[in-house]
Design an enzyme around this catalytic site. Structure first.
Site, PDB file in Angstrom:
ATOM      1  CB  CYS A 102      49.107 -57.242 -13.268  1.00 17.64           C
ATOM      2  SG  CYS A 102      48.993 -58.590 -14.471  1.00 17.64           S
ATOM      3  CG  HIS A 206      46.096 -53.961 -14.990  1.00 14.15           C
ATOM      4  ND1 HIS A 206      47.497 -53.627 -14.956  1.00 14.15           N
ATOM      5  CD2 HIS A 206      46.275 -55.464 -15.502  1.00 14.15           C
ATOM      6  CE1 HIS A 206      48.199 -54.629 -15.279  1.00 14.15           C
ATOM      7  NE2 HIS A 206      47.736 -55.572 -15.811  1.00 14.15           N
ATOM      8  CD  GLU A 208      46.680 -50.298 -14.027  1.00  6.92           C
ATOM      9  OE1 GLU A 208      46.234 -51.032 -12.973  1.00  6.92           O
ATOM     10  OE2 GLU A 208      47.139 -51.069 -15.086  1.00  6.92           O
TER      11      GLU A 208
END
Ligand code: MN
Length: 228
Positions: A102, A206, A208
């Site tokens: 990001c 994102h 993650e």
């Protein structure tokens, strides 16, 4: 502030969401959170195998990429950005692995001389909503992967991913030696990678959160690059 802290001068704190560190652990790496002290960037780059730039709920000061205007939605954390740009440059000089997520992808672009769109809605007509309503653990928009990119190889040749989206800025002019590896359907750049480094990858979404089955592949490839 709790009662014990009454009268204590304001102190900075460094915060990292555990999901980033969980993702590094799951991929076989050992995560360490760093404070943002620009003077420590060079020594950290000597000691560490890889750099994950997480970004956060703030923007790079537009003057750092040559913009004299500032869109009203821009929020900055100048000291953190100074550290992130410095440590990114130190890792680039050593050709050590870098993953930017990001705002971290935007750091990579600016560190390499690129510019940013300060507010997607103000610049791109009929853009997608790139700031999705919660939860971020749900896919929000599709991205198209550029064939023959490193990202395409990392995700086993998949042509699309379904990703989350939590950004109001995006990459505009590419930094020196970078290429685009993914875009959203409105043309917004969703991923970049360096042509000249062994692993320097930026994702505007994102990974993650492991929303797409291929998000984990990105962390695996990063950890492999860290242990070369
Ligand atoms: Mn997006």
């Amino acid at each position: 502030m709790d009662e014990d802290e009454a009268g204590t001068p304001p102190r900075r704190r460094f915060v990292v969401f555990s999901l980033y560190m969980d993702a590094i652990l799951k991929a076989g790496g050992l995560p360490l959170a760093l404070g943002s002290f620009p003077a420590s960037a060079s020594q950290l780059a000597d000691k560490l195998d890889g750099l994950l730039l997480t970004g956060g709920d703030f923007d790079i000061p537009p003057a750092l990429y040559g913009a004299s205007d500032i869109h009203p939605s821009v929020k900055t954390k100048p000291q953190r950005t100074e550290f992130e740009l410095k440590i990114c440059q130190e890792f680039l000089m050593r050709d050590k692995a870098i993953l930017g997520i990001c705002g971290g992808a935007q750091v990579i672009n600016v560190a390499m001389g690129g510019t940013l769109i300060q507010d997607i809605g103000a610049k791109i007509k009929d853009c997608l909503t790139h700031e999705q309503p919660p939860p971020r653990s749900k896919p929000h928009h599709k991205i198209t992967i550029e064939p023959n990119s490193r990202l395409a190889t990392i995700i086993g040749g998949a042509t699309h991913m379904n990703v989350n989206s939590a950004h109001h800025q995006a990459i505009d002019k590419l930094g020196e030696g970078l290429r685009i590896n993914a875009r959203a359907s409105d043309g917004v750049i969703e991923g970049i990678e360096s042509n000249h480094h062994h692993f320097c990858l930026g994702a505007q979404w994102h990974p993650e959160f492991h929303v797409d089955i291929h998000d984990k592949d990105i962390f695996k490839a990063f950890i492999t690059a860290c242990t070369r």
